[in-house]
Design an enzyme around this catalytic site. Structure first.
Site, PDB file in Angstrom:
ATOM      1  N   HIS A 121       9.680  71.655 -55.142  1.00  0.00           N
ATOM      2  CA  HIS A 121      10.609  70.726 -55.772  1.00  0.00           C
ATOM      3  C   HIS A 121      11.039  71.211 -57.151  1.00  0.00           C
ATOM      4  O   HIS A 121      12.211  71.081 -57.518  1.00  0.00           O
ATOM      5  CB  HIS A 121       9.966  69.346 -55.892  1.00  0.00           C
ATOM      6  CG  HIS A 121      10.821  68.341 -56.582  1.00  0.00           C
ATOM      7  ND1 HIS A 121      11.825  67.637 -55.946  1.00  0.00           N
ATOM      8  CD2 HIS A 121      10.842  67.921 -57.873  1.00  0.00           C
ATOM      9  CE1 HIS A 121      12.419  66.840 -56.799  1.00  0.00           C
ATOM     10  NE2 HIS A 121      11.848  66.977 -57.976  1.00  0.00           N
ATOM     11  N   ASP A 156      14.432  64.736 -70.015  1.00  0.00           N
ATOM     12  CA  ASP A 156      13.811  63.558 -69.418  1.00  0.00           C
ATOM     13  C   ASP A 156      12.502  63.965 -68.752  1.00  0.00           C
ATOM     14  O   ASP A 156      12.282  65.136 -68.450  1.00  0.00           O
ATOM     15  CB  ASP A 156      14.739  62.908 -68.403  1.00  0.00           C
ATOM     16  CG  ASP A 156      14.854  63.712 -67.123  1.00  0.00           C
ATOM     17  OD1 ASP A 156      15.301  64.876 -67.204  1.00  0.00           O
ATOM     18  OD2 ASP A 156      14.492  63.196 -66.055  1.00  0.00           O
ATOM     19  N   GLN A 199       5.568  56.880 -57.936  1.00  0.00           N
ATOM     20  CA  GLN A 199       5.853  56.379 -59.268  1.00  0.00           C
ATOM     21  C   GLN A 199       6.253  54.904 -59.226  1.00  0.00           C
ATOM     22  O   GLN A 199       6.816  54.442 -58.246  1.00  0.00           O
ATOM     23  CB  GLN A 199       7.003  57.192 -59.897  1.00  0.00           C
ATOM     24  CG  GLN A 199       6.785  58.680 -59.855  1.00  0.00           C
ATOM     25  CD  GLN A 199       7.381  59.341 -58.634  1.00  0.00           C
ATOM     26  OE1 GLN A 199       7.346  58.792 -57.549  1.00  0.00           O
ATOM     27  NE2 GLN A 199       7.916  60.528 -58.803  1.00  0.00           N
ATOM     28  N   HIS A 234      14.925  61.575 -53.370  1.00  0.00           N
ATOM     29  CA  HIS A 234      13.620  60.939 -53.535  1.00  0.00           C
ATOM     30  C   HIS A 234      13.152  60.513 -52.148  1.00  0.00           C
ATOM     31  O   HIS A 234      12.827  59.356 -51.903  1.00  0.00           O
ATOM     32  CB  HIS A 234      13.702  59.746 -54.493  1.00  0.00           C
ATOM     33  CG  HIS A 234      12.614  59.749 -55.512  1.00  0.00           C
ATOM     34  ND1 HIS A 234      11.828  58.650 -55.779  1.00  0.00           N
ATOM     35  CD2 HIS A 234      12.151  60.725 -56.315  1.00  0.00           C
ATOM     36  CE1 HIS A 234      10.949  58.949 -56.722  1.00  0.00           C
ATOM     37  NE2 HIS A 234      11.118  60.199 -57.058  1.00  0.00           N
ATOM     38  N   ASN A 235      13.107  61.494 -51.263  1.00  0.00           N
ATOM     39  CA  ASN A 235      12.935  61.229 -49.845  1.00  0.00           C
ATOM     40  C   ASN A 235      11.514  60.822 -49.470  1.00  0.00           C
ATOM     41  O   ASN A 235      11.279  59.739 -48.942  1.00  0.00           O
ATOM     42  CB  ASN A 235      13.340  62.456 -49.031  1.00  0.00           C
ATOM     43  CG  ASN A 235      14.777  62.876 -49.281  1.00  0.00           C
ATOM     44  OD1 ASN A 235      15.598  62.077 -49.711  1.00  0.00           O
ATOM     45  ND2 ASN A 235      15.083  64.133 -49.033  1.00  0.00           N
ATOM     46  N   ASN A 263      25.712  68.633 -55.269  1.00  0.00           N
ATOM     47  CA  ASN A 263      25.166  68.630 -53.917  1.00  0.00           C
ATOM     48  C   ASN A 263      23.692  68.282 -53.918  1.00  0.00           C
ATOM     49  O   ASN A 263      22.995  68.428 -54.930  1.00  0.00           O
ATOM     50  CB  ASN A 263      25.377  69.988 -53.235  1.00  0.00           C
ATOM     51  CG  ASN A 263      24.624  71.110 -53.933  1.00  0.00           C
ATOM     52  OD1 ASN A 263      23.424  71.287 -53.723  1.00  0.00           O
ATOM     53  ND2 ASN A 263      25.314  71.874 -54.775  1.00  0.00           N
ATOM     54  N   ARG A 304      18.194  59.086 -65.750  1.00  0.00           N
ATOM     55  CA  ARG A 304      17.685  59.807 -66.927  1.00  0.00           C
ATOM     56  C   ARG A 304      18.215  61.237 -66.992  1.00  0.00           C
ATOM     57  O   ARG A 304      18.391  61.793 -68.081  1.00  0.00           O
ATOM     58  CB  ARG A 304      16.154  59.789 -66.946  1.00  0.00           C
ATOM     59  CG  ARG A 304      15.581  58.420 -67.243  1.00  0.00           C
ATOM     60  CD  ARG A 304      14.098  58.486 -67.576  1.00  0.00           C
ATOM     61  NE  ARG A 304      13.314  59.121 -66.532  1.00  0.00           N
ATOM     62  CZ  ARG A 304      12.900  58.514 -65.414  1.00  0.00           C
ATOM     63  NH1 ARG A 304      13.217  57.240 -65.207  1.00  0.00           N
ATOM     64  NH2 ARG A 304      12.178  59.158 -64.529  1.00  0.00           N
ATOM     65  N   ASP A 305      18.461  61.860 -65.835  1.00  0.00           N
ATOM     66  CA  ASP A 305      19.085  63.187 -65.849  1.00  0.00           C
ATOM     67  C   ASP A 305      20.431  63.137 -66.554  1.00  0.00           C
ATOM     68  O   ASP A 305      20.785  64.043 -67.329  1.00  0.00           O
ATOM     69  CB  ASP A 305      19.277  63.695 -64.414  1.00  0.00           C
ATOM     70  CG  ASP A 305      18.002  64.246 -63.806  1.00  0.00           C
ATOM     71  OD1 ASP A 305      17.108  64.646 -64.567  1.00  0.00           O
ATOM     72  OD2 ASP A 305      17.896  64.279 -62.565  1.00  0.00           O
ATOM     73  N   GLU A 314      20.359  63.583 -56.528  1.00  0.00           N
ATOM     74  CA  GLU A 314      19.011  64.128 -56.345  1.00  0.00           C
ATOM     75  C   GLU A 314      18.266  63.314 -55.292  1.00  0.00           C
ATOM     76  O   GLU A 314      18.543  62.142 -55.070  1.00  0.00           O
ATOM     77  CB  GLU A 314      18.234  64.123 -57.657  1.00  0.00           C
ATOM     78  CG  GLU A 314      16.959  64.958 -57.611  1.00  0.00           C
ATOM     79  CD  GLU A 314      16.420  65.232 -59.011  1.00  0.00           C
ATOM     80  OE1 GLU A 314      15.972  64.278 -59.651  1.00  0.00           O
ATOM     81  OE2 GLU A 314      16.457  66.400 -59.448  1.00  0.00           O
ATOM     82  N   ARG A 340      25.407  63.976 -61.024  1.00  0.00           N
ATOM     83  CA  ARG A 340      24.396  64.725 -60.285  1.00  0.00           C
ATOM     84  C   ARG A 340      23.844  63.824 -59.184  1.00  0.00           C
ATOM     85  O   ARG A 340      23.844  62.590 -59.308  1.00  0.00           O
ATOM     86  CB  ARG A 340      23.265  65.168 -61.209  1.00  0.00           C
ATOM     87  CG  ARG A 340      22.112  65.926 -60.519  1.00  0.00           C
ATOM     88  CD  ARG A 340      21.060  66.324 -61.550  1.00  0.00           C
ATOM     89  NE  ARG A 340      19.820  66.777 -60.950  1.00  0.00           N
ATOM     90  CZ  ARG A 340      19.548  68.030 -60.605  1.00  0.00           C
ATOM     91  NH1 ARG A 340      20.466  68.947 -60.802  1.00  0.00           N
ATOM     92  NH2 ARG A 340      18.392  68.362 -60.079  1.00  0.00           N
TER      93      ARG A 340
END
Length: 761
Positions: free
Chosen positions: A57, A282, A254, A108-109, A510, A129-130, A106, A104
């Site tokens: 990751h 972040d 988390q 979180h699968n 992507n 946060r990114d 991302e 962006r």
């Protein structure tokens, strides 16, 4: 995941001590390389930091060799407006007038399978946060969701929790959710995909980057306290496959607090405005281990960090636990000594916990971390953040690919009316209101369009009415049939969705979701998809501004459908000129035109899925030059166009149905100018097509303009007040009947699902 405390001195004195590196996901050769870098065995803290930072990751160790193709193919002209690109927290594009936009997407699968609500919620929090870390104000979110079969028992557990997590976090932040996708397929049954997108705005001069520069500058940790939740969570969860029952053994997911993040957003924006931030990062995957090593590695000196200063919410945490914790709502900033007091005052104003945990040193490329007064990490940060092993994984075109692509007969319907009802009621194309009505789409007051739209449109400048359009798309079915073409089709659809709104596409992001990189079939799929997307970006002339790779998406040995999610950002000079999807904006019948060519293309189609035909054949073939011509047609073309909708899954039928549903109107279609076979005309999924509505007095001029632009055009039919969907005077279905079938599917499946009426599982 955690190991006991250990110091550098103890590591030197006990070189042969056995260490649990394999349990932390490190291979034998990786552990040997760490020992070589350090000249000794690693401490517990060092072992933990290297393990999370060298995870799939965080390090992209299996994908990096192929991702370089993006940089190798991009041109200076494509990147001219790109202020920050691949490798940064988010891509940033200069859109003119001193404004910039960052976006962006991302994944979180895996956390979302283990704990659907918190997995999805913290996915939203992390992507927000990114965007914050680029110096931007987050202004909207989107989501790309994929689950197992809609009627599967575990989908009833996962989907409601994920949807509540996305909505619960985004709504609490006060961010509109302006679009997304929800897809069902058996391959996602044990491995749902939760891809979150965020878009933010900033002034060009306010751009922030992640680097620690300036000797004696202070390292400030601010936001929530650090706890035991999510120890190694995303970095480990995203680097392993799921076996049956494995969720009981995986690290904690988390836990998010959107109200803490909302305050953190405002605090960050005031810190930026006050000019007290030199660099910022972040804390997401790999937590403080990632933030400190990446800041130090990208700076011009070294860094010293004291973990005793880190605000904790759990007693007696070890150095390894503090560094690997993925507690949410935290940021790390570099601040000059003279600005520390001002930094602290702003944090105090917002009631944000803050601590000075270290400083930039003159020891080039050296990161030293202490805990309980002793050194627990002493290593070159570049080796942690930038020098993970890069694997040249074997890849090969699968033996089964030829058979998969073999064209098989398409099951034809006994009647078009029955086909229409089956399509609109299918989980693939039924109403998503059950999901989207749980999201706030209009908070902040700048949403121009969201629900029932090809792309989300936002006003970003209230004085000029300049705005942006964003769309994200993917088809795992197309991509399995042909990974290169599947990625191109995802790009084409997102690009078209933005263009159809009247916006100019300017950048791509992507999120590449695939199975295990240790499977040569999967690596071939991945490589082909990367090349398809990169080459497609060059053909369209817009840059790939960044992205994310998510591997190990499989249960046991069964990988998910390869799913390259592609997002496109477009700019619209005046949002008042936005072209909308729904028909009925004028009090007269509207003429319907089809732009683009319709061919007999059913490989990977929704019709193939609905009738139970085996996934087979080739997906629709896309020529991106046709997409570019379509985009040119829509630039400044809102005059005369009353509505427009791209044609994709479900073909022209689904596009027209979605345009007319809810309006009380009917349509009368004549497919003879589209294709000689009415079944093909209505249900084929050929690319590069749009249905356009116009008034009768503008129809001829729009036809002429399309012809002048080199875009095939044909008259499809017209609207009326009948409330009937009519085709070629031979098929008539009441719109009310179609709408009822379309609306009922998800409520029937999920209204009584576990967690459907609560915000936690």
């Amino acid at each position: 995941m955690t190991v006991h405390n250990d110091t550098v001195a103890a590591a030197v004195d006990s070189p042969d001590q056995e260490q649990p590196y394999a349990q932390l996901g490190l291979k034998d050769d990786e552990y040997a390389r760490i020992r070589e870098i350090l000249g000794r065995r690693p401490t517990d803290a060092e072992l933990t930091v290297y393990s999370v930072m060298w995870s799939e990751h965080c390090s992209y160790k299996s994908s990096k060799t192929h991702l370089r193709y993006f940089g190798e193919t991009a041109t200076e002209q494509m990147n001219a407006k790109l202020l920050a690109g691949i490798g940064e927290n988010a891509g940033v594009v200069d859109i003119g007038d001193g404004n910039a936009v960052t976006f962006r997407v991302e994944s979180h699968n895996h956390p979302s399978y283990v704990e659907p609500y918190q997995g999805a919620a913290t996915g939203v929090g992390g992507i927000v946060r990114d965007v914050m870390a680029m110096g931007a104000r987050p202004i909207a979110v989107m989501d790309q969701l994929r689950f197992g079969p809609a009627d599967a028992p575990d989908t009833k557990r996962v989907l409601p929790g994920v949807v509540h997590g996305v909505g619960g976090y985004g709504n609490s932040l006060g961010l509109p959710n302006i679009g997304g996708e929800t897809v069902f397929d058996a391959t996602y049954a044990g491995n749902p995909l939760v891809n979150a997108l965020c878009v933010g705005t900033l002034k060009v001069e306010d751009l922030k980057l992640a680097f620690a520069s300036g000797v004696d500058n202070k390292v400030m940790l601010f936001g929530s306290r650090t706890g035991l939740d999510g120890i190694g969570g995303v970095s480990v969860l995203a680097s392993e496959t799921f076996e049956d029952g494995a969720e009981r053994k995986l690290p904690a997911v988390q836990v998010g607090d959107p109200f803490a993040e909302k305050v953190l957003i405002e605090c960050c924006l005031e810190l930026y405005s006050a000019g007290v931030v030199v660099g910022i990062q972040d804390l997401g995957g790999a937590g403080l281990a990632c933030a400190t090593s990446e800041l130090a590695a990208s700076g011009d000196g070294g860094m010293r960090v004291n973990l005793d200063a880190v605000p904790l919410r759990a007693a007696e945490m070890s150095a390894a636990e503090i560094l690997a914790s993925e507690s949410q709502e935290r940021m790390c900033a570099v601040v000059t000594p003279e600005n520390v007091d001002k930094f602290l005052a702003i944090c105090e104003k917002w009631d944000v916990t803050v601590a000075e945990i270290g400083e930039v040193t003159d020891e080039k490329d050296r990161l030293v971390i202490t805990h309980n007064g002793e050194v627990v990490l002493d290593a070159p940060p570049s080796t942690i953040a930038d020098e993970a092993p890069v694997y040249e994984r074997p890849y090969a075109r699968p033996d089964w690919q030829d058979d998969l692509q073999r064209e098989r007969p398409v099951t034809r319907p006994d009647s078009l009316a029955a086909a229409f009802k089956a399509i609109v009621a299918s989980p693939a194309l039924c109403s998503r209101d059950y999901i989207t009505q749980q999201y706030d789409r209009y908070v902040r007051g700048n949403t121009v369009q969201a629900q029932y739209a090809d792309s989300g449109v936002l006003r970003i400048d209230e004085e000029t009415s300049r705005g942006v359009a964003i769309s994200a798309d993917a088809s795992g079915r197309y991509t399995k049939l042909d990974p290169n073409m599947g990625a191109r089709l995802a790009l084409a659809e997102a690009y078209r969705n933005v263009a159809v709104a009247g916006a100019t596409p300017v950048a791509i992001t992507n999120c590449l979701n695939f199975g295990s990189p240790e499977n040569p079939d999967v690596m071939w799929q991945f490589r082909e998809a990367v090349h398809g997307l990169a080459d497609g970006a060059v053909e369209l002339g817009i840059p790939v501004s960044g992205g994310n790779v998510s591997f190990y998406n499989q249960t046991g040995d069964e990988p998910i459908l390869p799913t390259p999610v592609v997002g496109v950002l477009g700019v619209i000079d005046d949002v008042h000129e936005t072209i909308r999807r729904p028909l009925g904006s004028v009090d007269e019948p509207e003429t319907l035109l089809v732009l683009g060519e319709t061919r007999d293309e059913f490989g990977g189609s929704i019709w193939q899925e609905v009738v139970g035909d085996e996934l087979s054949g080739l997906p629709p073939q896309v020529d991106l030059a046709n997409e570019a011509r379509l985009a040119d047609f829509f630039q400044g073309a809102s005059a005369g166009i009353t509505a427009a909708h791209d044609v994709s899954e479900g073909g022209i039928f689904q596009a027209v149905f979605e345009m007319v549903q809810g309006t009380g109107r009917g349509v009368e279609l004549d497919t003879t100018g589209i294709h000689e076979d009415e079944f093909v005309a209505l249900l084929s999924e050929s690319a590069s097509r749009v249905v356009v509505a116009t008034t009768k007095d503008h129809a001829d001029s729009l036809v002429q303009r399309a012809q002048d632009a080199g875009v095939p055009v044909a008259v499809l039919g017209s609207t009326n007040d009948s409330g009937v969907f009519s085709v070629n005077d031979t098929t008539q279905v009441a719109m009310a009947e179609l709408e009822q079938a379309w609306a009922a599917t998800l409520p029937d499946l999920f209204s009584h699902a576990v967690g459907a009426n609560s915000v936690v599982e």
